[in-house]
Design an enzyme around this catalytic site. Structure first.
Site, short mmCIF file in Angstrom:
data_model
loop_
_atom_site.label_atom_id
_atom_site.label_comp_id
_atom_site.label_asym_id
_atom_site.label_seq_id
_atom_site.Cartn_x
_atom_site.Cartn_y
_atom_site.Cartn_z
CG ASN A 248 -13.14 26.41 18.27
OD1 ASN A 248 -12.66 25.03 18.63
ND2 ASN A 248 -13.48 27.63 19.38
CD GLU B 161 4.84 2.44 8.69
OE1 GLU B 161 6.12 2.76 8.56
OE2 GLU B 161 4.33 1.10 9.17
CD1 TRP C 111 1.98 2.21 -2.97
CD2 TRP C 111 1.52 4.02 -2.56
NE1 TRP C 111 1.29 2.06 -3.92
CE2 TRP C 111 1.44 3.84 -4.34
CE3 TRP C 111 1.55 5.25 -2.82
CZ2 TRP C 111 1.01 4.72 -5.27
CZ3 TRP C 111 1.69 6.44 -2.93
CH2 TRP C 111 1.62 5.98 -4.75
#
Length: 656
Positions: free
Chosen positions: A456, A63, A95
């Protein structure tokens, strides 16, 4: 038969289709379909879980929360890429109502989750709360999530603003309402996760009442449960038994929080309203000012907890609350033997997890080191090449105008780039040296290693080690390589360096070399290439659109392919002459956008980079005889020898 070169052997413009990047909305093509190489690409999250449950293969997930700043967003995406290497089944993004979570801001929950899916190739769950939101807002967020390629939602009520819960008129008041709405409005499109509270929700009347609410959420359409954090395994075991007794049969994933600091623990406990066991408090209190000691204790505690959970047979996987940090979680997973950096790749390039790209298995080689840019420039396509690239005169690449989108920005800040590439450039040879140091891994004269180039942003690919000495030799002499691959003739697909695809297969490659070089070198190269005409395909182009190639005009050249048991031949990488003209705009622009703009305008350093941008050519070479020794190094050596050979007039002047 290879076509004759289009354009003259001197570098005169051949401008057909050469200069514009275009921005059409989709790629018009008819593609052959081949079976997917990676079954998980075609499965939804709940199917992946079901398959892992049946096989007994434990998973882990991670998470993260949205950062507060644009710089934090760049750093978080880098962390996604690093932690993806360990093999999480999915990640989730929280959220944050105060952070405009459904907007297009680079720090919004929606954009962070979308980036994880599209640009990092991570299966992603977006948290969504219904607290203090109208029905229209919630529905709009869900439609936007679907459009961005997100297929998993964690449905939550959310925390009230202030201490008291107030119902929202015209909105939803509980997570079950959100679950019902998602199923009513979107059918089975989203996989839905809900939260479980092993000790009961702090606002619930009782543990049993909270379990009834959880059962309602599952009955309304939730597919699985992730629990709130807890500190003792028995807490989880009692919760699972209670859920089973209640008739809840979906997967229940325990939430694990490795303690990483005294203040972060206090904050999380405050938010979750959990009580920390006294024995943990007794250990932490004396060392609360020693972050390293607390982190080490937190790792030991988490490992012990996870081992007990896994040994029970009740746990399908582990979900880690990372607090956007990687060290503690990574260490716990490594000690558990769950962090698996598998060198095998489904395809030779980085995948996107967007549902519409699930069949994609062919890309041009030019974006090998810039996969996020390729995904950005093809995001409007309605379908993606599958089985073969196909003949196409209009690949419809979107323009890359903003090189500073947070998911395309360099991971290194300006100060660090200047230390690597030079606070001051004195000549073109100063630039050559930067390329050489990137390849060699040696520090520059100021003691700083060059760990990236404008083309790169990552360390060297493993297969570059097979070409390292040759690359060093040519870069020292102004052949500034930005992409290469060795020829491979039937290596096992399990090879740790060049392997890809399912086990039991064999992979093949044509030698490929892409580089910038001066006009003088390009002219000498064309002279040398005449004797390699039937073996080597070449394409030279400069920023003005001067364009010389012997490749068939609309015909891609497969440079990587694989043969696997029970499947058609897979050709995941091509050299496509039309796509090369779109790539060259980006490749040349990076000289200025990433390197030149580090210096003041009109400064000698800026002038040197501008000169290279304006005058050098971008070249790609393909050696089609892959079973033989790579001839491209001989082509380059012959070119440099011709370039250094005295001219006829010089020899006559020097004659006695």
């Amino acid at each position: 038969m290879v076509n004759e070169a289009r354009g003259n052997s001197s570098l005169n413009p051949c401008l057909e289709g050469s200069a514009s990047s275009g921005s059409e909305s989709s790629k018009d093509s008819s593609r052959c379909s081949t079976p997917g190489l990676d079954p998980e690409r075609h499965e939804r999250l709940r199917e992946k879980m079901r398959r892992r449950l049946e096989s007994g293969d434990k998973w882990f997930s991670l998470e993260f929360f949205p950062p507060r700043t644009a710089e934090g967003a760049v750093n978080l995406i880098s962390r996604f890429d690093r932690m993806a290497a360990g093999g999480p089944l999915y990640i989730d993004v929280t959220w944050h109502p105060a952070g405009d979570p459904g907007s297009d801001k680079e720090t919004s929950s929606m954009m962070i989750a979308s980036t994880a899916v599209n640009y990092c190739g991570l299966e992603t769950i977006l948290h969504m709360t219904c607290c203090r939101q109208r029905l229209e807002e919630i529905t709009g967020h869900l439609h936007k999530a679907k459009q961005l390629g997100l297929k998993n939602i964690m449905a939550l009520r959310g925390d009230p603003i202030g201490d008291q819960w107030e119902e929202e008129e015209g909105g939803f008041n509980y997570a079950v309402d959100l679950v019902k709405h998602i199923r009513s409005e979107f059918g089975d499109y989203f996989d839905i996760c809900v939260a479980g509270y092993p000790k009961g929700h702090p606002e619930a009347g009782s543990f049993e009442a909270d379990l009834k609410h959880l059962k309602e959420k599952v009955s309304a359409g939730a597919d699985f449960i992730i629990t709130q954090l807890f500190f003792e395994a028995d807490t989880f075991f009692r919760f699972v038994k209670a859920c089973t007794d209640m008739g809840i049969t979906c997967p229940i994933v325990p939430g694990i929080f490795p303690i990483q600091g005294y203040h972060s623990l206090r904050q999380l406990v405050k938010l979750s309203k959990l009580e920390v066991p006294q024995e943990i408090k007794d250990v932490i209190e004396p060392i609360k000012d020693n972050d390293a000691a607390i982190r080490n204790y937190g790792i030991e505690l988490a490992v012990s907890l996870c081992q007990e959970l896994l040994a029970s047979g009740l746990v399908p996987g582990l979900h880690f609350y990372t607090l956007n940090r990687e060290m503690a979680t990574t260490e716990v997973l490594k000690r558990l033997g769950m962090w698996t950096e598998d060198p095998r790749r489904p395809l030779p390039w980085a995948l996107s997890a967007h549902p519409k790209r699930r069949e994609e298995d062919v890309r041009p080689i030019f974006w090998a080191s810039r996969p996020k840019s390729y995904i950005y420039r093809t995001q409007e396509w309605d379908e993606f090449p599958n089985g073969r690239w196909g003949n196409s005169s209009s690949p419809a690449f979107g323009e890359l105008k903003d090189y500073y989108l947070f998911y395309l920005k360099s991971k290194s800040p300006k100060e660090e780039l200047l230390k690597m590439w030079g606070e001051e450039l004195t000549s073109e040879e100063s630039v050559f040296e930067v390329f050489v140091l990137y390849l060699s891994g040696e520090p520059n004269r100021n003691g700083h290693k060059v760990t990236c180039l404008p083309w790169n942003d990552e360390p060297l690919a493993a297969e570059t080690s097979l070409l390292k000495e040759e690359l060093l030799r040519v870069n020292r002499q102004g052949i500034l390589t930005i992409n290469s691959q060795p020829n491979i003739n039937g290596k096992p697909s399990s090879d740790p360096i060049v392997g890809w695809g399912p086990s039991g297969g064999y992979v093949f490659q044509k030698a490929y070399l892409e580089f910038f070089t001066s006009r003088e070198t390009a002219e000498a190269l064309l002279q040398v290439l005449k004797k390699y005409e039937l073996r080597v395909n070449y394409h030279l182009v400069n920023v003005k659109g001067e364009n010389i190639t012997n490749a068939p005009e609309l015909q891609p050249n497969a440079v990587t392919w694989g043969i696997f048991p029970g499947r058609e031949i897979i050709q995941p990488t091509v050299v496509d002459p039309v796509s090369f003209m779109f790539w060259k705009d980006e490749a040349f622009a990076l000289w200025i956008e990433r390197w030149g703009k580090l210096y003041e305008e009109e400064s000698p350093s800026r002038t040197i980079i501008q000169y290279i941008h304006d005058n050098y050519f971008l070249v790609n070479l393909v050696d089609n005889d892959f079973p033989l020794d790579n001839c491209l190094w001989q082509v380059v050596e012959d070119t440099l020898e011709l370039l250094n050979r005295p001219t006829q007039n010089a020899r006559e002047t020097e004659a006695p």
